[in-house]
Scaffold this motif. Sequence first.
Motif, PDB file in Angstrom:
ATOM      1  N   UNK A 135       0.818  -1.213   0.000  1.00  0.00           N
ATOM      2  CA  UNK A 135       0.000   0.000   0.000  1.00  0.00           C
ATOM      3  C   UNK A 135       0.858   1.272   0.000  1.00  0.00           C
ATOM      4  N   UNK A 136       2.175   1.104  -0.112  1.00  0.00           N
ATOM      5  CA  UNK A 136       3.075   2.252  -0.114  1.00  0.00           C
ATOM      6  C   UNK A 136       3.286   2.857   1.255  1.00  0.00           C
ATOM      7  N   UNK A 137       3.151   2.044   2.294  1.00  0.00           N
ATOM      8  CA  UNK A 137       3.363   2.505   3.669  1.00  0.00           C
ATOM      9  C   UNK A 137       4.456   1.670   4.320  1.00  0.00           C
ATOM     10  N   UNK A 138       5.175   2.294   5.219  1.00  0.00           N
ATOM     11  CA  UNK A 138       6.187   1.580   5.986  1.00  0.00           C
ATOM     12  C   UNK A 138       5.644   1.390   7.396  1.00  0.00           C
ATOM     13  N   UNK A 139       5.414   0.143   7.750  1.00  0.00           N
ATOM     14  CA  UNK A 139       4.941  -0.202   9.093  1.00  0.00           C
ATOM     15  C   UNK A 139       5.927  -1.174   9.714  1.00  0.00           C
ATOM     16  N   UNK A 140       6.185  -0.948  10.988  1.00  0.00           N
ATOM     17  CA  UNK A 140       7.114  -1.789  11.729  1.00  0.00           C
ATOM     18  C   UNK A 140       6.384  -2.407  12.912  1.00  0.00           C
ATOM     19  N   UNK A 141       6.945  -3.493  13.406  1.00  0.00           N
ATOM     20  CA  UNK A 141       6.386  -4.209  14.542  1.00  0.00           C
ATOM     21  C   UNK A 141       6.508  -3.348  15.801  1.00  0.00           C
ATOM     22  N   UNK A 142       5.396  -3.217  16.524  1.00  0.00           N
ATOM     23  CA  UNK A 142       5.315  -2.304  17.652  1.00  0.00           C
ATOM     24  C   UNK A 142       4.548  -2.975  18.786  1.00  0.00           C
ATOM     25  N   UNK A 143       5.085  -2.932  19.993  1.00  0.00           N
ATOM     26  CA  UNK A 143       4.406  -3.516  21.149  1.00  0.00           C
ATOM     27  C   UNK A 143       3.184  -2.684  21.518  1.00  0.00           C
ATOM     28  N   UNK A 144       2.071  -3.359  21.706  1.00  0.00           N
ATOM     29  CA  UNK A 144       0.830  -2.669  22.046  1.00  0.00           C
ATOM     30  C   UNK A 144       0.796  -2.214  23.506  1.00  0.00           C
ATOM     31  N   UNK A 145       1.707  -2.715  24.337  1.00  0.00           N
ATOM     32  CA  UNK A 145       1.705  -2.348  25.759  1.00  0.00           C
ATOM     33  C   UNK A 145       2.840  -1.384  26.110  1.00  0.00           C
ATOM     34  N   UNK A 146       4.080  -1.777  25.875  1.00  0.00           N
ATOM     35  CA  UNK A 146       5.210  -0.947  26.325  1.00  0.00           C
ATOM     36  C   UNK A 146       5.732  -0.007  25.245  1.00  0.00           C
ATOM     37  N   UNK A 147       5.280  -0.183  23.999  1.00  0.00           N
ATOM     38  CA  UNK A 147       5.670   0.734  22.936  1.00  0.00           C
ATOM     39  C   UNK A 147       7.000   0.438  22.266  1.00  0.00           C
ATOM     40  N   UNK A 148       7.628  -0.693  22.579  1.00  0.00           N
ATOM     41  CA  UNK A 148       8.904  -1.041  21.963  1.00  0.00           C
ATOM     42  C   UNK A 148       8.705  -1.359  20.481  1.00  0.00           C
ATOM     43  N   UNK A 149       9.538  -0.774  19.637  1.00  0.00           N
ATOM     44  CA  UNK A 149       9.566  -1.107  18.210  1.00  0.00           C
ATOM     45  C   UNK A 149      10.541  -2.261  18.029  1.00  0.00           C
ATOM     46  N   UNK A 150      10.205  -3.200  17.150  1.00  0.00           N
ATOM     47  CA  UNK A 150      11.050  -4.379  16.991  1.00  0.00           C
ATOM     48  C   UNK A 150      11.315  -4.704  15.528  1.00  0.00           C
ATOM     49  N   UNK A 151      12.560  -5.032  15.251  1.00  0.00           N
ATOM     50  CA  UNK A 151      12.964  -5.582  13.972  1.00  0.00           C
ATOM     51  C   UNK A 151      14.046  -6.592  14.265  1.00  0.00           C
ATOM     52  N   UNK A 152      13.878  -7.859  13.960  1.00  0.00           N
ATOM     53  CA  UNK A 152      12.794  -8.435  13.185  1.00  0.00           C
ATOM     54  C   UNK A 152      11.494  -8.473  13.984  1.00  0.00           C
ATOM     55  N   UNK A 153      10.363  -8.541  13.261  1.00  0.00           N
ATOM     56  CA  UNK A 153       9.062  -8.556  13.931  1.00  0.00           C
ATOM     57  C   UNK A 153       8.828  -9.869  14.683  1.00  0.00           C
ATOM     58  N   UNK A 154       8.112  -9.740  15.773  1.00  0.00           N
ATOM     59  CA  UNK A 154       7.764 -10.897  16.600  1.00  0.00           C
ATOM     60  C   UNK A 154       6.292 -10.819  16.985  1.00  0.00           C
ATOM     61  N   UNK A 155       5.691 -11.954  17.242  1.00  0.00           N
ATOM     62  CA  UNK A 155       4.281 -12.013  17.642  1.00  0.00           C
ATOM     63  C   UNK A 155       4.071 -11.427  19.039  1.00  0.00           C
ATOM     64  N   UNK A 156       5.037 -11.626  19.910  1.00  0.00           N
ATOM     65  CA  UNK A 156       4.983 -11.119  21.291  1.00  0.00           C
ATOM     66  C   UNK A 156       6.209 -10.239  21.537  1.00  0.00           C
ATOM     67  N   UNK A 157       6.025  -9.202  22.338  1.00  0.00           N
ATOM     68  CA  UNK A 157       7.111  -8.274  22.653  1.00  0.00           C
ATOM     69  C   UNK A 157       8.243  -8.998  23.375  1.00  0.00           C
ATOM     70  N   UNK A 158       9.465  -8.715  22.955  1.00  0.00           N
ATOM     71  CA  UNK A 158      10.621  -9.353  23.600  1.00  0.00           C
ATOM     72  C   UNK A 158      10.924  -8.739  24.962  1.00  0.00           C
ATOM     73  N   UNK A 159      10.304  -7.602  25.272  1.00  0.00           N
ATOM     74  CA  UNK A 159      10.538  -6.945  26.560  1.00  0.00           C
ATOM     75  C   UNK A 159       9.472  -7.313  27.592  1.00  0.00           C
ATOM     76  N   UNK A 160       8.174  -7.266  27.167  1.00  0.00           N
ATOM     77  CA  UNK A 160       7.100  -7.470  28.155  1.00  0.00           C
ATOM     78  C   UNK A 160       6.137  -8.601  27.790  1.00  0.00           C
ATOM     79  N   UNK A 161       6.341  -9.241  26.646  1.00  0.00           N
ATOM     80  CA  UNK A 161       5.538 -10.383  26.188  1.00  0.00           C
ATOM     81  C   UNK A 161       4.104 -10.019  25.782  1.00  0.00           C
ATOM     82  N   UNK A 162       3.802  -8.735  25.655  1.00  0.00           N
ATOM     83  CA  UNK A 162       2.474  -8.317  25.192  1.00  0.00           C
ATOM     84  C   UNK A 162       2.363  -8.550  23.682  1.00  0.00           C
ATOM     85  N   UNK A 163       1.154  -8.595  23.158  1.00  0.00           N
ATOM     86  CA  UNK A 163       0.976  -8.746  21.710  1.00  0.00           C
ATOM     87  C   UNK A 163       1.551  -7.545  20.956  1.00  0.00           C
ATOM     88  N   UNK A 164       1.960  -7.798  19.739  1.00  0.00           N
ATOM     89  CA  UNK A 164       2.486  -6.728  18.894  1.00  0.00           C
ATOM     90  C   UNK A 164       1.546  -6.494  17.716  1.00  0.00           C
TER      91      UNK A 164
END
Length: 148
Positions: free
Chosen positions: A34-63
């Motif tokens: 769609x011509x947008x750049x989106x990155x993996x982002x924790x829904x709880x603590x706000x950590x951005x992650x690359x490579x993307x993961x299903x769960x946050x590597x810091x707090x284990x919340x969904x991304x």
Amino acid sequence: MSVNAGNDKEPSASLPPQPDPDFDTRGFWDATAQGELKMCHCSACGLWMMPPLEKCRKCAAPTRFDKVQGTGTIYTFIVQRQGAVSGFLNTLPYTVAIVELDEQEGLRLPGRLVNIAPENVRCGLRVKASFEDLPGGEFKVPVFQQSA
């Protein structure tokens, strides 16, 4: 299986490798389409992650995948002067950089640099993302160019 070495007209030799999205990367590739750049982002603590993961590597919340500005600085780079990747053999030399995005220190994304001569590339250079069609498939890929 036979290999037709030396035949530059062979389609598999002239097209770049294609992404193979999986569960963790599908959001990234859907956004680039769609011509947008989106990155993996924790829904709880706000950590951005690359490579993307299903769960946050810091707090284990969904991304989820959230839009980023697509601006940042070149962290490191390499100038490719010899053919190594099919699909880019006719564009030598080209530069591939690791770009640290502005959203967070350590959030880095690799990408090819466009419209910047290799001799003008340096670490710390400000760049912004744009998108190009990847020949041979349905994907768009982020590329980076110098920002104004």
